[in-house]
Design a protein around this motif. Structure first.
Motif, short mmCIF file in Angstrom:
data_model
loop_
_atom_site.label_atom_id
_atom_site.label_comp_id
_atom_site.label_asym_id
_atom_site.label_seq_id
_atom_site.Cartn_x
_atom_site.Cartn_y
_atom_site.Cartn_z
N ARG A 1 -37.15 18.06 -29.73
CA ARG A 1 -36.76 17.95 -28.33
C ARG A 1 -35.61 16.96 -28.17
O ARG A 1 -35.67 15.83 -28.64
N GLN A 2 -34.54 17.40 -27.49
CA GLN A 2 -33.38 16.56 -27.19
C GLN A 2 -33.15 16.59 -25.69
O GLN A 2 -33.06 17.69 -25.10
N THR A 3 -33.08 15.42 -25.06
CA THR A 3 -32.92 15.38 -23.60
C THR A 3 -31.75 14.49 -23.21
O THR A 3 -31.23 13.71 -24.02
N ALA A 4 -31.36 14.61 -21.96
CA ALA A 4 -30.28 13.77 -21.41
C ALA A 4 -30.66 13.37 -19.99
O ALA A 4 -31.11 14.20 -19.19
N GLY A 5 -30.50 12.09 -19.68
CA GLY A 5 -30.67 11.61 -18.32
C GLY A 5 -29.33 11.52 -17.62
O GLY A 5 -28.30 11.91 -18.17
N SER A 6 -29.32 10.98 -16.41
CA SER A 6 -28.06 10.86 -15.67
C SER A 6 -28.09 9.61 -14.80
O SER A 6 -29.15 9.05 -14.53
N SER A 7 -26.92 9.18 -14.38
CA SER A 7 -26.79 8.00 -13.53
C SER A 7 -25.76 8.27 -12.44
O SER A 7 -24.80 9.02 -12.64
N LEU A 8 -25.97 7.64 -11.29
CA LEU A 8 -24.94 7.56 -10.25
C LEU A 8 -24.13 6.31 -10.53
O LEU A 8 -24.70 5.22 -10.70
N VAL A 9 -22.81 6.44 -10.62
CA VAL A 9 -21.95 5.30 -10.95
C VAL A 9 -20.88 5.12 -9.89
O VAL A 9 -20.50 6.07 -9.21
N TRP A 10 -20.40 3.88 -9.74
CA TRP A 10 -19.26 3.58 -8.89
C TRP A 10 -18.58 2.33 -9.46
O TRP A 10 -19.19 1.55 -10.20
N LEU A 11 -17.31 2.17 -9.16
CA LEU A 11 -16.54 1.07 -9.74
C LEU A 11 -17.08 -0.28 -9.30
O LEU A 11 -17.41 -0.48 -8.12
N LYS A 12 -17.14 -1.22 -10.23
CA LYS A 12 -17.54 -2.58 -9.90
C LYS A 12 -16.53 -3.20 -8.94
O LYS A 12 -15.32 -2.95 -9.04
N HIS A 13 -17.02 -3.98 -8.00
CA HIS A 13 -16.19 -4.71 -7.04
C HIS A 13 -15.43 -3.78 -6.10
O HIS A 13 -14.48 -4.20 -5.44
N GLN A 14 -15.84 -2.49 -6.06
CA GLN A 14 -15.18 -1.56 -5.14
C GLN A 14 -15.69 -1.78 -3.72
O GLN A 14 -16.88 -1.97 -3.50
#
Length: 291
Positions: free
Chosen positions: A259-272
């Protein structure tokens, strides 16, 4: 270089005809023609090839048009949010990879819409490379990226849920009758894989010294077109589950084992500095994930 002239250029490219662009913009044709000539003179290059039937872009024009699209999108978003800064309304932009965990974002948006119906979210389906580029340019406020992802310059929230790697095959394929496929099975297939950076490294981790035996016949940005390649018999698509609906189709998703899986993240620029609309969405998502 004025935004008004950039909009003239954008509309002419979209309409492929100066007369049609002039009618859409409610500006005279000579005015647009003169402004475009002045723009080319200012840039010192030819942007448009003016044919007898339609206008086409030069190589420089193609590059400039792409930049103009980003400039005008950023200008529109900025004006919209400044205009509405005294009320919780306005818009923000999310560039999102294809993943089931995007449902977390969708639920947060639904809750935001209930309380603040004047907030508008603009969603662009794309890959991690384009997400990073557009976050840095300010076109995107947020991005949804698959793990593992480099997040040195970003703040982020991990989104619950994982997607499983597997193979999208035609239902006529012998693999479609199996409960799972192995790495050895993949070595026997003509593969269609994502072209985003990091995919080659992932395959290298999976296959080690056997990586050189992998036969990649095509790459894809978004999975829908890749699924059409699979249907046509070009190859089998290595992908994550839950992105393409295989019900009532000629395709089957077969999960990979081990089994191979992938998660995800919500990202935004630091100090934006986020707009009020974007901050409202972010606050709602954090609240939803802690419930």
């Amino acid at each position: 270089m004025e935004l008004r002239v950039l909009r003239y250029f954008q509309t002419v490219v979209q309409q492929r005809n100066i007369s049609q662009a002039a009618a859409k913009l409610h500006v005279s044709q000579p005015t647009i023609s003169r402004q475009l000539r002045d723009l080319e003179a200012e840039l010192g290059t030819t942007l448009l090839e003016r044919g007898s039937r339609a206008i086409t872009l030069t190589e420089s024009g193609e590059y400039f048009y792409h930049q103009v699209e980003q400039i005008l999108a950023l200008a529109d978003k900025t004006v919209d949010n400044l205009y509405n800064q005294n009320d919780i309304q306005g818009s923000f932009v999310i560039g999102a990879a294809e993943a089931k965990s995007f449902l977390n974002v969708a639920h947060a948006l639904a809750h935001v819409q209930q309380d603040y119906p004047k907030i508008q979210a603009k969603i662009f389906s794309t890959n991690a490379d384009e997400v990073r580029t557009n976050l840095k340019s300010g076109v995107f406020d947020f991005g949804v990226v698959m793990e593992p992802a480099i997040k040195t310059d970003y703040d982020f929230i991990h989104l619950p849920g994982e997607s499983r790697w597997g193979l999208l095959v035609p239902n006529r394929s012998p693999l479609a009758q199996q409960d799972h496929v192995t790495l050895a099975d993949l070595q026997q297939q003509k593969l269609i894989i994502s072209h985003q950076s990091g995919m080659q490294d992932l395959l290298q981790d999976w296959f080690g010294d056997s990586f050189s035996q992998i036969q990649v016949v095509a790459t894809y940005n978004l999975l829908y077109n890749a699924s059409l390649l699979v249907s046509a018999g070009v190859g089998a698509a290595l992908c994550l589950d839950g992105i393409v609906n295989t019900n009532q189709s000629d395709l089957v998703f077969v999960p990979l084992t081990p089994r191979q899986t992938a998660g995800s993240s919500l990202v935004w620029l630091k100090h934006q500095h986020l707009s009020t609309a974007a901050e409202t969405f972010l606050k709602q998502l954090k609240s939803d994930l802690t419930m």
